[in-house]
Design an enzyme around this catalytic site. Structure first.
Site, short mmCIF file in Angstrom:
data_model
loop_
_atom_site.label_atom_id
_atom_site.label_comp_id
_atom_site.label_asym_id
_atom_site.label_seq_id
_atom_site.Cartn_x
_atom_site.Cartn_y
_atom_site.Cartn_z
N ARG A 22 0.79 -1.22 0.11
CA ARG A 22 -0.12 0.12 0.00
C ARG A 22 0.80 1.33 0.21
O ARG A 22 1.83 1.35 0.90
CB ARG A 22 -0.91 -0.31 1.06
CG ARG A 22 -2.33 0.72 1.03
CD ARG A 22 -3.04 0.61 2.07
NE ARG A 22 -3.62 -1.17 2.22
CZ ARG A 22 -4.47 -1.35 3.12
NH1 ARG A 22 -4.87 -0.64 3.89
NH2 ARG A 22 -5.07 -2.63 2.81
N SER A 108 -8.05 -0.25 -0.26
CA SER A 108 -9.26 -0.42 0.94
C SER A 108 -9.98 1.04 1.15
O SER A 108 -10.61 1.77 0.29
CB SER A 108 -8.85 -1.31 1.75
OG SER A 108 -9.87 -1.51 2.79
N HIS A 109 -9.83 1.06 2.29
CA HIS A 109 -10.50 2.30 2.90
C HIS A 109 -9.72 3.44 3.07
O HIS A 109 -10.17 4.63 3.37
CB HIS A 109 -11.01 2.06 4.37
CG HIS A 109 -9.78 1.79 5.19
ND1 HIS A 109 -9.37 0.51 5.22
CD2 HIS A 109 -9.25 2.41 6.25
CE1 HIS A 109 -8.13 0.36 6.30
NE2 HIS A 109 -8.11 1.86 6.60
N LYS A 118 -3.14 -6.54 -2.94
CA LYS A 118 -3.44 -7.78 -2.09
C LYS A 118 -3.15 -8.92 -2.96
O LYS A 118 -3.73 -9.31 -3.97
CB LYS A 118 -4.74 -7.83 -1.47
CG LYS A 118 -5.08 -6.73 -0.51
CD LYS A 118 -6.41 -6.72 0.19
CE LYS A 118 -6.66 -5.68 1.19
NZ LYS A 118 -7.95 -5.53 1.51
N ASP A 257 -16.55 -0.73 2.91
CA ASP A 257 -15.71 -0.19 2.58
C ASP A 257 -15.37 -0.14 1.11
O ASP A 257 -15.96 -0.79 0.14
CB ASP A 257 -14.44 -0.33 3.73
CG ASP A 257 -13.78 -2.04 3.28
OD1 ASP A 257 -14.64 -2.70 2.41
OD2 ASP A 257 -12.93 -2.44 3.54
N ASP A 259 -13.08 -1.51 -0.88
CA ASP A 259 -13.02 -2.94 -1.85
C ASP A 259 -14.03 -3.86 -1.39
O ASP A 259 -14.14 -4.96 -1.98
CB ASP A 259 -11.47 -3.15 -1.77
CG ASP A 259 -11.21 -3.50 -0.15
OD1 ASP A 259 -11.76 -3.16 0.66
OD2 ASP A 259 -10.34 -4.54 -0.04
N ASP A 261 -14.69 -5.45 1.00
CA ASP A 261 -14.68 -6.95 1.97
C ASP A 261 -14.91 -6.73 3.39
O ASP A 261 -15.04 -7.73 3.96
CB ASP A 261 -13.06 -7.37 1.85
CG ASP A 261 -12.11 -6.33 2.45
OD1 ASP A 261 -12.64 -5.14 2.71
OD2 ASP A 261 -10.91 -6.55 2.69
N ARG A 262 -15.45 -5.60 3.69
CA ARG A 262 -15.90 -5.46 5.14
C ARG A 262 -17.35 -4.79 5.09
O ARG A 262 -17.56 -4.06 3.96
CB ARG A 262 -14.87 -4.28 5.87
CG ARG A 262 -13.82 -4.83 6.39
CD ARG A 262 -13.19 -3.97 7.36
NE ARG A 262 -12.71 -2.53 6.67
CZ ARG A 262 -12.42 -1.51 7.20
NH1 ARG A 262 -12.31 -1.47 8.91
NH2 ARG A 262 -12.06 -0.33 6.69
N HIS A 349 -14.36 -7.67 9.57
CA HIS A 349 -13.99 -8.57 8.67
C HIS A 349 -14.41 -9.81 9.14
O HIS A 349 -14.55 -10.16 10.27
CB HIS A 349 -12.47 -8.69 8.51
CG HIS A 349 -11.49 -7.68 7.90
ND1 HIS A 349 -11.80 -7.68 6.51
CD2 HIS A 349 -10.83 -6.62 8.21
CE1 HIS A 349 -10.96 -6.50 6.14
NE2 HIS A 349 -10.72 -5.96 7.27
#
Length: 473
Positions: A22, A108-109, A118, A257, A259, A261-262, A349
């Protein structure tokens, strides 16, 4: 293939984290760097001659980075299937379902100026600094310093694949929502990838309509995040969702979020439902399903910051609870080792054995919708069952000497009737069960993170204030 040579030492450590990459676009992450990482990824995982999957989120740099990664991988002999716009859990699905290694470009966020990578092995097995990420970093640095990515014996081919419909069908196969009672659902995608996946899974964009009225907030894919940051962990980023749920008289609100995933949940009153409560709610369903399939004592994994109610519920329902450190690489590793049916974190998550031990916010949301549909009470009443304790939330304190601060707290509590463990930071648990708290140093920032939970608000506030006065004093 040649990349721009840099006569100085190349150091990618600022962007290579514990379990992903990142950095700031144009500075610590560039197309040149990404191409070298793609080549190193193929070499370290020994993927020459095999097919890998590459996709990205809605950030402006993701398409360029996906192609650069693919180019580097192809030079080193891997075939690449470009997945286009995907959520992170779409990559996990594709990697697991197709049993192929893969990478997704996302931060992500994080704010708009960031992007990242990732990466997984085949079967959605995560890669961390201990299991290959550091080796990828070092080899990419070598390629960048030499200015050359040497060609393999055969250059790989680059093609495309769309996995969205397969992903949606797979999730619907895990949680059948076709017979649900009608629900009004507000979804805040935050201009992130849930704007693409929600219509596919919960709507009728690709599959038959479910008995839900989905009210979209910020479904336009826009990596500049014009409405609010795509980070529902921060309370201010839930305000639009909370207002919309109340204004529309909705049954539930979901916030994803960037991407996707949450997933965070808001009840019909606009009040957040804690991720620990969601962990308990989903754990109950997954334990029951496993028991129906003759699994005697299903295992549920939770990190040490989840509410004590999770442990109590799992054991009450005949399951076995396993406590882990914070961080998805640790959860996924323990999930695999223990054969756990489900895992949850306080950060929203949620991990599923039926999803290759990977995290998916959409599947968790589907379980919550199913649980809500199966009873007539509103979500606020259902949620109370899973939130019997009072928590502080995570409180950060910037301190110069984190070790010394923790030691001062240990000294202050030395004569209290508490047990202390050091699984991740220091967790202090009152032996009478009235409270526990965890002090955990950040790995990347000068912060101590405090989480407190107690049987009542006054005890929580007393312990919270006592610890903060020591840490910040």
């Amino acid at each position: 293939m040649r990349v721009t040579s840099n006569p100085t030492i190349v150091d990618l450590s600022t962007s290579f984290k514990a379990y992903d990459v990142r950095g700031i676009v144009g500075e610590s992450i560039t197309a040149e760097i990404v191409e070298a990482v793609g080549a190193a990824y193929v070499d370290v995982l020994q993927l020459e001659g095999q097919t890998i999957l590459v996709g990205g989120d809605m950030r402006p740099s993701s398409p360029e980075f996906s192609k650069a990664f693919a180019q580097g991988a192809a030079v080193r002999g891997a075939n690449v299937e470009l997945l286009g716009l995907i959520s992170t859990d779409e990559l996990y699905f594709a990697s697991g379902f197709l049993n192929l290694a893969g990478a997704v470009f996302t931060a992500s966020h994080n704010p708009a100026e960031y992007n990242g990578i990732k990466m997984t092995r085949a079967g959605a097995v995560p890669i961390s600094s201990e299991t290959g990420l550091r080796d990828i970093q070092q080899l990419a640095e070598q390629y960048l310093m030499s200015g050359v990515i040497p060609a393999a014996g055969r250059r790989g081919e680059i093609g495309t694949r769309d996995v969205l419909k397969d992903y949606a069908e797979y999730l619907r196969g895990l949680v059948d929502l076709s017979g649900s009672r009608p629900l009004k659902v507000v979804v805040d995608a935050g201009n992130g990838m849930a704007g693409l996946t929600t219509p596919a899974v919960l709507g009728d964009a690709l599959l038959p309509k479910l008995p839900f009225t989905v009210i979209p907030l910020y479904f336009e894919l826009d990596g500049s995040f014009p409405n609010h940051p795509a980070n529902p962990l921060e309370p201010e980023n839930l305000r639009d969702l909370q207002a919309a749920v109340v204004n529309h008289g909705a049954d539930i609100g979901l916030a994803f979020d960037g991407d996707a995933d949450r997933c965070f949940v808001v009840d019909e009153k606009g009040q957040p439902v804690s991720p620990s409560a969601i962990t308990g709610m989903v754990a109950r369903r997954e334990i029951a399903r496993a028991q129906e399939q003759d699994e005697k004592v299903p295992t549920v994994v939770h990190n040490l910051l989840c509410s004590r109610a999770v442990l109590e519920l799992v054991e009450h329902d005949g399951g076995r609870a396993v406590r882990t450190r914070v961080g998805h690489s640790f959860i996924k590793t323990v999930m695999a080792e223990e054969g756990a049916v489900f895992g949850g974190e306080h950060s929203a998550h949620f991990y599923f054995r039926d999803f290759w031990n990977a995290d998916t916010g959409m599947l968790a949301a589907m379980h919550v919708l199913a649980a809500l549909s199966e009873q007539d009470a509103p979500l606020s009443e259902l949620g109370q069952e899973y939130e019997p304790y009072v928590s502080s939330g995570e409180l950060n304190s910037e301190v110069a000497d984190k070790v010394a601060s923790i030691e001062r707290v240990r000294t202050d509590f030395a004569y209290d009737d508490v047990a202390i463990d050091t699984l991740d930071g220091s967790t202090f648990t009152a032996n009478d069960g009235s409270y526990w708290f965890n002090l955990r140093p950040s790995n990347t920032e000068p912060f101590l993170r405090l989480n407190v939970e107690a049987t009542d608000r006054s005890t929580m506030e007393r312990i919270r204030d006592r610890v903060l006065s020591i840490v910040r004093g």
